[in-house]
Every structure is written in C-alpha cells, then in structure tokens.
Design an enzyme around this catalytic site. Structure first.
Site, PDB file in Angstrom:
ATOM      1  N   GLU A 141      10.390   1.724  10.287  1.00 38.92           N
ATOM      2  CA  GLU A 141      11.314   2.863  10.384  1.00 38.92           C
ATOM      3  C   GLU A 141      10.453   4.111  10.373  1.00 38.92           C
ATOM      4  O   GLU A 141       9.644   4.303   9.459  1.00 38.92           O
ATOM      5  CB  GLU A 141      12.304   2.853   9.223  1.00 38.92           C
ATOM      6  CG  GLU A 141      13.261   1.652   9.251  1.00 38.92           C
ATOM      7  CD  GLU A 141      14.073   1.530  10.534  1.00 38.92           C
ATOM      8  OE1 GLU A 141      14.339   2.565  11.180  1.00 38.92           O
ATOM      9  OE2 GLU A 141      14.413   0.393  10.924  1.00 38.92           O
ATOM     10  N   GLY A 190       7.146   5.226   7.847  1.00 36.60           N
ATOM     11  CA  GLY A 190       6.202   6.343   7.922  1.00 36.60           C
ATOM     12  C   GLY A 190       6.303   6.974   9.293  1.00 36.60           C
ATOM     13  O   GLY A 190       7.351   6.881   9.950  1.00 36.60           O
ATOM     14  N   SER A 191       5.208   7.570   9.745  1.00 35.79           N
ATOM     15  CA  SER A 191       5.315   8.322  10.995  1.00 35.79           C
ATOM     16  C   SER A 191       5.200   7.401  12.219  1.00 35.79           C
ATOM     17  O   SER A 191       4.620   6.318  12.164  1.00 35.79           O
ATOM     18  CB  SER A 191       4.264   9.424  11.031  1.00 35.79           C
ATOM     19  OG  SER A 191       2.998   8.865  10.826  1.00 35.79           O
ATOM     20  N   THR A 192       5.746   7.881  13.319  1.00 32.53           N
ATOM     21  CA  THR A 192       5.829   7.108  14.556  1.00 32.53           C
ATOM     22  C   THR A 192       4.443   6.770  15.093  1.00 32.53           C
ATOM     23  O   THR A 192       4.175   5.636  15.507  1.00 32.53           O
ATOM     24  CB  THR A 192       6.626   7.920  15.607  1.00 32.53           C
ATOM     25  OG1 THR A 192       7.904   8.204  15.031  1.00 32.53           O
ATOM     26  CG2 THR A 192       6.808   7.173  16.897  1.00 32.53           C
ATOM     27  N   GLU A 248       8.730  16.585  15.521  1.00 28.95           N
ATOM     28  CA  GLU A 248       9.099  16.411  14.107  1.00 28.95           C
ATOM     29  C   GLU A 248       8.130  17.232  13.245  1.00 28.95           C
ATOM     30  O   GLU A 248       6.922  17.011  13.263  1.00 28.95           O
ATOM     31  CB  GLU A 248       9.014  14.926  13.687  1.00 28.95           C
ATOM     32  CG  GLU A 248       9.508  14.731  12.253  1.00 28.95           C
ATOM     33  CD  GLU A 248       9.299  13.314  11.698  1.00 28.95           C
ATOM     34  OE1 GLU A 248       8.172  12.808  11.773  1.00 28.95           O
ATOM     35  OE2 GLU A 248      10.267  12.742  11.181  1.00 28.95           O
ATOM     36  N   CYS A 276      13.549  11.781   6.569  1.00 28.26           N
ATOM     37  CA  CYS A 276      13.466  11.402   7.982  1.00 28.26           C
ATOM     38  C   CYS A 276      14.764  11.763   8.691  1.00 28.26           C
ATOM     39  O   CYS A 276      14.791  11.975   9.890  1.00 28.26           O
ATOM     40  CB  CYS A 276      13.173   9.923   8.101  1.00 28.26           C
ATOM     41  SG  CYS A 276      14.258   8.958   7.070  1.00 28.26           S
ATOM     42  N   LYS A 283       0.848  -1.193   0.000  1.00 28.07           N
ATOM     43  CA  LYS A 283       0.000   0.000   0.000  1.00 28.07           C
ATOM     44  C   LYS A 283       0.876   1.234   0.000  1.00 28.07           C
ATOM     45  O   LYS A 283       1.441   1.615   1.017  1.00 28.07           O
ATOM     46  CB  LYS A 283      -0.918   0.029   1.235  1.00 28.07           C
ATOM     47  CG  LYS A 283      -2.063   1.005   1.058  1.00 28.07           C
ATOM     48  CD  LYS A 283      -2.553   1.634   2.334  1.00 28.07           C
ATOM     49  CE  LYS A 283      -1.711   2.771   2.801  1.00 28.07           C
ATOM     50  NZ  LYS A 283      -1.587   3.905   1.877  1.00 28.07           N
ATOM     51  N   VAL A 316       1.577   6.400  13.561  1.00 23.61           N
ATOM     52  CA  VAL A 316       0.909   5.333  12.796  1.00 23.61           C
ATOM     53  C   VAL A 316       1.530   3.977  13.134  1.00 23.61           C
ATOM     54  O   VAL A 316       0.824   2.995  13.365  1.00 23.61           O
ATOM     55  CB  VAL A 316       0.984   5.619  11.268  1.00 23.61           C
ATOM     56  CG1 VAL A 316       0.497   4.414  10.468  1.00 23.61           C
ATOM     57  CG2 VAL A 316       0.180   6.863  10.906  1.00 23.61           C
TER      58      VAL A 316
HETATM   59  P1  NAD Z   1       2.572   8.686   7.186  1.00 21.68           P
HETATM   60  O1  NAD Z   1       2.723   7.978   8.484  1.00 21.68           O
HETATM   61  O2  NAD Z   1       1.552   9.760   7.087  1.00 21.68           O
HETATM   62  O3  NAD Z   1       2.186   7.614   6.045  1.00 21.68           O
HETATM   63  C1  NAD Z   1       3.002   6.489   5.806  1.00 21.68           C
HETATM   64  C2  NAD Z   1       2.121   5.383   5.256  1.00 21.68           C
HETATM   65  O4  NAD Z   1       1.221   4.966   6.273  1.00 21.68           O
HETATM   66  C3  NAD Z   1       1.260   5.817   4.063  1.00 21.68           C
HETATM   67  O5  NAD Z   1       1.184   4.778   3.117  1.00 21.68           O
HETATM   68  C4  NAD Z   1      -0.069   6.071   4.714  1.00 21.68           C
HETATM   69  O6  NAD Z   1      -1.168   5.957   3.833  1.00 21.68           O
HETATM   70  C5  NAD Z   1      -0.097   4.983   5.756  1.00 21.68           C
HETATM   71  N1  NAD Z   1      -1.032   5.231   6.859  1.00 21.68           N
HETATM   72  C6  NAD Z   1      -1.443   6.419   7.356  1.00 21.68           C
HETATM   73  N2  NAD Z   1      -2.320   6.200   8.358  1.00 21.68           N
HETATM   74  C7  NAD Z   1      -2.438   4.874   8.481  1.00 21.68           C
HETATM   75  C8  NAD Z   1      -3.206   4.040   9.341  1.00 21.68           C
HETATM   76  N3  NAD Z   1      -4.003   4.539  10.279  1.00 21.68           N
HETATM   77  N4  NAD Z   1      -3.079   2.705   9.192  1.00 21.68           N
HETATM   78  C9  NAD Z   1      -2.264   2.186   8.262  1.00 21.68           C
HETATM   79  N5  NAD Z   1      -1.529   2.920   7.421  1.00 21.68           N
HETATM   80  C10 NAD Z   1      -1.613   4.253   7.542  1.00 21.68           C
HETATM   81  O7  NAD Z   1       4.015   9.197   6.756  1.00 21.68           O
HETATM   82  P2  NAD Z   1       4.440  10.053   5.468  1.00 21.68           P
HETATM   83  O8  NAD Z   1       3.946  11.441   5.645  1.00 21.68           O
HETATM   84  O9  NAD Z   1       4.111   9.332   4.226  1.00 21.68           O
HETATM   85  O10 NAD Z   1       6.019  10.007   5.626  1.00 21.68           O
HETATM   86  C11 NAD Z   1       6.706  10.833   6.508  1.00 21.68           C
HETATM   87  C12 NAD Z   1       7.072  10.112   7.788  1.00 21.68           C
HETATM   88  O11 NAD Z   1       7.845   8.959   7.477  1.00 21.68           O
HETATM   89  C13 NAD Z   1       7.957  10.962   8.686  1.00 21.68           C
HETATM   90  O12 NAD Z   1       7.573  10.776  10.026  1.00 21.68           O
HETATM   91  C14 NAD Z   1       9.360  10.416   8.429  1.00 21.68           C
HETATM   92  O13 NAD Z   1      10.261  10.648   9.477  1.00 21.68           O
HETATM   93  C15 NAD Z   1       9.058   8.966   8.227  1.00 21.68           C
HETATM   94  N6  NAD Z   1      10.106   8.313   7.453  1.00 21.68           N
HETATM   95  C16 NAD Z   1      11.016   7.552   8.134  1.00 21.68           C
HETATM   96  C17 NAD Z   1      12.060   6.938   7.460  1.00 21.68           C
HETATM   97  C18 NAD Z   1      13.062   6.100   8.190  1.00 21.68           C
HETATM   98  O14 NAD Z   1      13.825   5.375   7.551  1.00 21.68           O
HETATM   99  N7  NAD Z   1      13.116   6.165   9.517  1.00 21.68           N
HETATM  100  C19 NAD Z   1      12.170   7.090   6.081  1.00 21.68           C
HETATM  101  C20 NAD Z   1      11.217   7.863   5.409  1.00 21.68           C
HETATM  102  C21 NAD Z   1      10.183   8.461   6.113  1.00 21.68           C
END
Ligand code: NAD
Length: 542
Positions: free
Chosen positions: A293, A265-267, A426, A327, A212, A269
C-alpha cells in the site's frame, strides 16, 4: 487433546477516549509522555530470544524538538539480518503447527493490553516519535491497532470456516497453510497501527516474519514489541531489525525462503522492491506474495450544491490533521467558481484559529511537526516554488521554521493550472492545492480528476445533488480505492471501511479485511474418497 469449533469473541471497534481537560486518560498520557521525554531508552533488535545490541547506534529525537534525544537504537549488519532469517526458519515449524486458537488468543490478549495497561505508553510514544497530537495518537496507536488485532482474529476464523462442497462418497476439505518460508514486513513512519499490523497479520495466519520498521518510528515500535512479548508471542515469530534498508532488503530478498512482502510506504520504494523480487524470481522456492500500500494524491471535489461550511471542514480536517501525513490526506481540491470564495474564506479562518505548530504535549495544538528534516526541506521547496510561480498563489499559510522542530504552517496554494506540480505530486505534508473550476464544467472536471494523477487511493465528493453524486461515483470509479460521499477522504475505520488503493497506490489488498489475510496463506485442498474405484473402465466403454 479436546477439540471444538471455537467461536472467537465478536470484534467491536475500540471506543475513542476524549482526553478532555480533567480526564484520567489525559493525566495518564501526559505523565507517560514526561517519563519517556526525560528518559533515555536503548532499543535493541529482537532476533529469536536475543536482544541484539550491535553498538552501531543512532539517536531518536521527537520531530517537534529535534535536538532533544530520547534514546538510541542499534542497527543491523548483514550477519544480524542473516541470523533473523535463520531464526525465522527455526521457529517456523512450531509456530505454523500451533493450534489457530492459541495464535488468536495471543493477539486478542495484545489488543486488551493496548486497550488497558499499555494505552498511555503506546499513545505517548507515538506523540514523541511521530509528533501526533493526542487525538491522532489515540485513533491510530491505540484504537486502530486494537481494531486490526480483534477484527483480524474474526476474519481468520471466517477464512478457516470457508470450505468447499463435497459430492456423495467424498469429502473435500481446505486447510489454510502459512506460506512456505518467511514474510518480510516493511513499515512506514506515519501509523503505529500499520507498523504493528503488517507483521502481526502475517504472523496471525501462522507465518514467521522479519519486521523492519521505519527509522522514524522505532521509539513507538519498541512499545509494540513489548506488548507482543507480554501477550505471549513466542520468540522468533516476529524478528525485528533496524538500519540500512537497502542492505537489509538485499540480504532478505536473496534468501530462497523469502515467501512474501507486506509493505506500506512510498510508491517509488515499492516499485523498486517489486522489480528486485522479479529479478530474483529463480532464487525462490515459491512465488512470493507481494502486498503493498503506497502513495496517494487524494482529492476533494465540491459540487456547486455542496454546503460550503461542510466542504471547508472536510478540507481543514482532511488536509491538515497529522500535518497532512496520512496517505489518505486531501492534497488536491476542486472547487466550483460560484462557492469557492466562501469556502476558501472558511478554510482560512480555520487555519487562523489553529495554534502555531508546536509540541503535542501542549494539547491545544492541532498541528505539530512534520516527521524529519528531509520532509521539511521538500515541503519548504514546494512552498517557495509556489511563491515564485505565476500560475500559483499562496492563499494561506506559507511559513516554516526548523530551528526547534520541523514546523510547517498549514498552507493553501491556489493554482490556475489543474496540472500544476502540487496537483500531481505527493508532498506528504500540510499543504493543499486548490483548483477552481467553472460550474458549467462539472463533467469535464470529473475527467480532469481521473486523468491528473498516477495514484488512486482516496477521494471525496461533496454535493446535495443526487444526479451529480451518481455521475461522480461512476466517472471516478477507478481513481480511488476508498471513495467518500459528503465526507472527508481520511479516517478509515477497521471493520467498516477496509482500506487500500489501486493504480500506483498499491495492490489494494485492503488492510483490516479477510482479503488481506488471504494473501498470507496457501490453501491446500484435500479430497478424500470413501469407496475407491477398482476398475478403470467407465460405463461408456460398453
Ligand atoms: P518510505 O517509503 O520512505 O519508507 C517506508 C519503509 O520503507 C521504511 O521502513 C523505510 O525504511 C523503507 N525503505 C526505504 N527505502 C527502502 C529501500 N530502498 N528498500 C527497502 N525498504 C526501504 O515511506 P514513509 O515516509 O515511511 O511513509 C510515507 C509513505 O507511505 C507515503 O508515500 C504514504 O502515502 C505511504 N503510506 C501509504 C499507506 C497506504 O495504506 N496506502 C499508508 C501509510 C503510508
């Protein structure tokens, strides 16, 4: 069939192309950009051999020109998600049993397709979907994704080669089985390479996957799917669905065959997903592997001996490249009083030398738009708050405009409070907060950094004093999974700096390493005895 212990091609990092004026790669990517920008693609979901179009569509627009539509994508209902699960399970047997070198060949071919015929496509689609300037698109969508694929094939072969010793008369073997079930890959908007790698790394190890992607990355995700298909990935190995993340996730996590989560993605979530998996634990046939991550509050610390121009460059690149939406982006900076004025002046001069944020099609733009309106509004709110707060000052930047694109001017906040909200939260945008410490408080500042944020992703120390570097390396041991000395905290390269953070930043399974791939297998030990005993009595029984 013939057998052999095959040696995979030695992985090397893909060289970064320059896109300098007059270069052929620049012309190719700009031409592809125009084609995509003026086109109107209809992106289906991919479930088994079917391209699924539900008619429930959403538009896709470049963040730097949000009223312009470049296509639509189809969103899933629960039946589609169930079909993706069923399809994974139907495809699992054939894929899991395919010889590993066949899987390797598919992903090595995908890497070559990206390096050659798809390079302009994957870069141009990333420039449009995520507003990356061409350099940021090249190092992510082309080079990093190629590196993930090539290096992971090498790590896969190293894992398979890792075997136990055998005592006399027996033979111990380990086979690295894919997980029993399917893997769910959820990917973020900000790296096309991560979007491709999370499903591909699990699939490479023999797993079937539901992927997804983020709503904001579907335009470039489609190019990844096209590449995997052309590379020969069989239908049903990676099923792709879009839409309501909560409905999709609830449906997937309710399946007894759910066997692993590969999330970036975000912490917030990720923590919710972990909780949900825990609540469903009695449903599953196996304990699901959970790899995530997530966020960061990455720091730069300058020692009084650090070269001021080097510190300023680390801030300008580390905090503002790709609009601070890495990130690993530096977002809290600690400067010594003695050199802070000079460093800040250099940073201000850098910002003033950037063009105003604009489209990546204009290659003189270093800064483009942030990803979407939600991000823009959040950043604008924090900037406005800093304008009001007594303990914070806007030192540079501070303006924003969303009339055409989601443009935020690179912004430097200077605070007198080391725990000011933007030192801890963040923001994920081109906003960096600076705290100036008294030179004599160097050691206390290390404690401060360690205790300021819940995250532990990246951090950098700049110093020309070896004792100070040694002290910082020890004191900051647990506050960064990737720690940089005399460098910026961004720009990890696959095969050189495996990437991941601890504390709230994630499970630290280091994307682009054998450690990560090991999470997608379940080893089976096979012990074979050549001359099997026929009497239970041991000699000690007399
Ligand atoms: P996000 O958490 O908004 O979304 C990430 C994914 O999760 C998307 O596919 C989104 O649709 C999905 N999602 C959102 N809500 C969900 C839910 N309730 N249940 C299941 N899936 C859900 O993050 P973003 O805005 O796409 O990316 C930015 C974040 O990702 C930042 O916090 C960044 O630090 C982190 N990030 C971390 C790394 C790492 O390696 N540590 C790398 C890239 C990005």
């Amino acid at each position: 069939m013939g057998k052999g212990f095959f040696q995979v091609p030695t992985a090397i990092n893909e060289p970064i192309k320059s896109y300098a004026p007059g270069s052929s790669e620049r012309e190719a990517v700009l031409e592809q950009y125009k084609t995509y920008f003026n086109g109107n693609v209809d992106v289906p979901m991919y479930i088994g051999s079917k391209e699924v179009r539900t008619g429930n569509t959403k538009p896709m627009s470049p963040p730097h020109d949000h009223k312009h539509i470049v296509g639509t994508y189809h969103t899933a209902d629960q039946k589609n998600v169930q079909a993706a699960i069923n399809n994974c399970l139907e495809s699992r047997n054939a894929w899991a049993n395919l010889a590993w070198e066949q899987r390797a060949a598919i992903f090595l071919k995908a890497a070559e397709l990206i390096a050659g015929p798809y390079r302009a496509k994957i870069n141009a689609s990333t420039m449009i979907a995520q507003s990356k300037n061409i350099h940021q698109a090249e190092i992510d969508a082309a080079c990093e994704l190629i590196d993930f694929l090539r290096f992971n094939v090498e790590y896969m072969s190293q894992i398979y080669a890792e075997q136990p010793d055998s005592a006399e008369g027996i033979w111990n073997r380990v086979e690295y089985r894919p997980l029993e079930g399917f893997v769910y890959a959820i990917t973020p908007f900000n790296f096309t390479a991560i979007a491709g790698n999370l499903p591909a790394s699990a699939a490479m190890m023999g797993n079937v996957v539901i992927w997804k992607p983020s709503d904001s990355q579907i335009f470039s995700a489609k190019v990844i799917v096209d590449i995997f298909k052309e590379a020969g990935l069989p239908d049903g190995v990676i099923n792709v669905v879009y839409g309501d993340p909560v409905m999709i996730t609830n449906t997937i996590l309710a399946s007894s065959d759910f066997a692993g989560l590969h999330f970036t993605g975000s912490t917030h979530v990720f923590k919710e997903l972990w909780k949900q998996i825990g609540n469903n634990i009695h449903t599953y046939k196996t304990y699901p592997k959970i790899v995530g991550e997530t966020g960061g509050k990455d720091f730069i610390l300058a020692h009084p001996t650090a070269n001021t121009k080097q510190v300023a460059t680390a801030i300008s690149r580390g905090a503002f490249e790709f609009q601070g939406q890495k990130c690993s982006a530096a977002s809290r900076v600690y400067l010594p009083k003695s050199t802070s004025k000079e460093i800040l002046e250099f940073v201000k001069a850098d910002i003033e030398s950037f063009n105003k944020p604009g489209s990546p099609e204009d290659m003189s733009n270093f800064i483009t738009a942030v990803i979407h309106e939600g991000s823009f509004d959040k950043l604008a709110k924090y900037i406005n708050q800093a304008k009001e707060d007594k303990n914070a000052d806007i030192y540079a930047g501070g303006s924003f405009d969303k009339s055409k694109g989601y443009f935020i001017e690179p912004t430097v906040i200077v605070t007198t409070d080391p725990k000011y909200t933007t030192m801890e939260t963040e923001l994920f945008g081109p906003v960096v907060t600076i705290y100036v410490y008294d030179d004599k408080n160097w050691s206390e500042t290390l404690q401060l950094i360690d205790g300021t944020s819940e995250y532990a992703l990246t951090g950098a120390v700049l110093s020309n004093d070896r004792y100070a570097i040694e002290e910082a390396t020890k004191a900051l041991q647990n506050c960064a999974g990737n720690f940089y000395i005399n460098d910026k905290p961004t720009g990890a390269v696959v095969g050189q700096q495996p990437f991941g953070g601890a504390r709230a930043s994630g499970t630290n399974d280091k994307a682009g390493s054998a450690q990560n791939l090991l999470r997608w297998v379940s080893p089976r030990l096979i012990k074979e005895t050549f001359v099997t005993p026929v009497d239970y009595r041991y000699p000690f029984l007399g």
